[in-house]
Enzyme design. Structure first.
Site: not given
Length: 610
Positions: A2, A605
């Site tokens: 997030c 990621k």
């Protein structure tokens, strides 16, 4: 995972928050939201599932005006992908919270707060934080005291930012297990989960330490450590490029980053090699004091970084004369393991914040390792700060979720580490010098590998309608086959598995038919003839073969065997060079299939939660 952005300023902050979220899209997310406190001291928010652009469009229809605000991109953990579960979360229209991490005791806290009369509107663990802080503020009468009291009750990981209509110029932030950085401005201050979000507004940053709580307004930043003591944290000027988040001439970040690999490796090598070996200071001050005594290396990593570690095991054991174990971080940290005498703990992480790898590093400090070394791409990260030694890969910002240049620079660093340990373990000077020369040639060899793009784009057409694929490799090319399979499944959603070629008879051969493409990463050493035998086994069963081979290996193609000739290179750097064609194959297959190359579904990621 997030993304968090917060700002307190004299100017309107909505644009700053949205631009910050846009620059954090690479981290992966499924919903987004913004909250501000307006001029009338009312809490206003907009949340949307989907992309940041959809949130921006909604705000243009219903403007949010305020000089203080917080914003978030969510990657679902607790609760589905719904607007109700998107952040920021609120309590009593006074408190607003954004949060990265996982609160493990949220169910018990939820029950306690419901008993106090709080009503929950989402399934998330984050809403618990909002109500808990509101409850504590009623007791303590101050936002900072309320946050300090609340976080002491939380179990798990959090990076959280809080604002309160009763204190309309303050942001209170807290971190434990999830990174946060404060951006220092003039008459304004900011906070984010990644400095990239704030580069348009500041280059001055404070990296919060584990357990820190900070009270931020427009002109002041007060920081308290885990013991509650007021502390000063260093202000660091970032040298990250402002446009690091741009694609330039490329269609996708992933393609841009594949093409950047020659320069990324060249930068990683610069100033770190002598004519005959690697310089000890490449790994930090006083590195020689640790490296000269190392007899064993324990590598801990996740995902692509784990594959880099597996390649390093071949190098370390065959050239540096040390034993080496490689383990997935989420397994290492939850089992009792034997620590060899004079053992070096090596962590590998692009971000330096990977939750399981960071936890493994912290665990290792209790286990008697000689020292710890991290191979990382972010100099300000927790792993760099908490390790005894660090090797920074100089890959530059990597935006695409599927790692490319971070992986090849990690491999470059690990080969240099092999030299760094090997020179103290009897590695012949002639062999050290040969590795140095191979490393010096590596950027040019990577340029040659990238030049295969057109040929690979044509090859990718064969994979567009396939549902499964098999990757084979031998020796130090086996982990590269694993990495190739991971890349293909990550971004094209084609099921892909990798096996050591010698294992073909032990199960995978049963899968071979005309619908199962088999990709072979061929070594140019004494294992080549063994691998050719494996190729014949597949051909005899009607399999479609694609062999990535050294142009000197003399593989001959036919209707069932397609050969891609890779530039000839020294055997020691072959795993790095052969990575590039496999990355290009995955990219072009995904392009043909129309998937989201840079932000593949369900992936993030930087995996900062367990």
């Amino acid at each position: 995972m997030c993304g968090i952005v917060g700002a307190t300023s004299e100017r309107r902050v909505t644009g700053i928050l949205l631009e910050g979220l846009k620059r954090l899209e690479y981290r992966g997310y499924d919903s987004a939201g913004v909250a501000v406190i307006d001029a009338d001291n009312h809490l206003k928010s907009v949340r949307r599932t989907g992309k940041v652009q959809e949130l921006k469009d909604a705000i243009e229809q219903n403007p949010l005006d305020g000089t203080i605000g917080i914003a978030h991109t969510r990657w679902a953990t607790h609760g589905g992908v719904t607007e109700a579960n998107a952040h920021p979360h609120r309590s009593e229209d006074e408190i607003a919270v954004v949060h990265n991490g996982i609160i493990e005791n949220h169910e018990r806290l939820r029950e306690e707060l419901q008993a106090e009369g709080y009503v929950f509107n989402s399934q998330t663990d984050t809403e618990v934080i909002a109500h808990l802080i509101h409850h504590e503020r009623k007791t303590h009468g101050d936002l900072l005291a309320a946050v300090k009291s609340a976080v002491r009750q939380l179990e798990g990981a959090y990076g959280t930012v809080v604002m309160d209509t009763q204190y309309p110029e303050r942001l209170v932030v807290a971190r434990s297990g999830s990174p946060l950085v404060i951006g220092v401005g003039i008459g304004e201050n900011f906070v984010a989960s990644d400095q990239l979000a704030l580069l348009p507004v500041t280059r001055q940053f404070i990296y919060l330490e584990e357990g820190d709580v900070a009270d931020i307004n427009r002109t002041e930043i007060d920081i308290y450590d885990s013991e509650g003591n007021a502390v000063e944290r260093e202000v660091v000027e970032s040298d990250v490029s402002y446009d690091a988040g741009g694609k330039g001439q490329y269609r996708h970040f992933m393609l841009k980053e594949i093409y950047e690999q020659p320069i990324a490796v060249r930068n990683t090598l610069e100033g770190r090699l002598s004519e005959i070996s690697v310089l000890d200071n490449a790994f930090g001050e006083n590195a020689a004091d640790i490296l000269k005594d190392i007899e064993h290396v324990q590598i801990v990593a996740c995902g692509t970084s784990y594959h880099a570690g597996m390649v390093a095991r071949y190098w370390l054991e065959s050239m540096a004369n040390v034993s080496c174990n490689v383990e997935i971080a989420s397994e290492f940290r939850y089992r009792k393991s034997y620590v060899h005498p004079n053992s070096l703990l090596v962590t590998i992480s692009q971000s330096g914040e990977t939750a399981d790898t960071l936890a493994a590093l912290r665990l290792s400090k209790k286990l008697g390792y000689k020292g710890s070394l991290t191979i990382c791409n972010v100099g300000s990260s927790s792993m760099v700060r908490e390790s005894d030694l660090a090797f920074l890969t100089r890959a530059g910002a990597e935006i695409g979720v599927a790692s490319t240049k971070a992986f090849t620079t990690q491999l470059t660093g690990l080969l240099m580490l092999t030299l760094g340990i090997g020179k103290y373990r009897g590695m012949p000077e002639q062999q050290q010098e040969a590795v140095v020369h191979a490393l010096q040639a590596l950027p040019t060899k990577l340029e040659e590998a990238v030049s295969l793009a057109d040929e690979i784009e044509e090859l990718a057409q064969d994979f567009a309608n396939k549902e499964h694929s098999l990757f084979l490799g031998r020796g130090n090319q086996y982990p590269i086959a694993m990495e190739g399979a991971l890349k293909l499944k990550e971004i094209s959603y084609i099921h892909a598995e990798a096996y050591a070629a010698g294992e073909l008879k032990h199960g995978p051969l049963a899968l071979i038919d005309e619908e199962m493409p088999v990709i072979v990463v061929a070594p140019n050493n004494d294992l080549l003839e063994k691998l050719k035998s494996n190729v014949e086994e597949v051909r005899a069963r009607g399999g479609l073969m694609y062999v990535f081979a050294d142009k000197n290996a003399r593989f001959k193609g036919d209707d069932s065997l397609t050969v891609l000739n890779v530039c000839h290179c020294d055997e020691v750097i072959a795993p790095i060079v052969y990575t590039v064609p496999l990355q290009l194959l995955s990219y072009y297959v995904a392009l043909i299939k129309g998937t989201d190359v840079d932000q593949p579904r369900n992936l993030a990621k930087s995996v900062t939660v367990e």
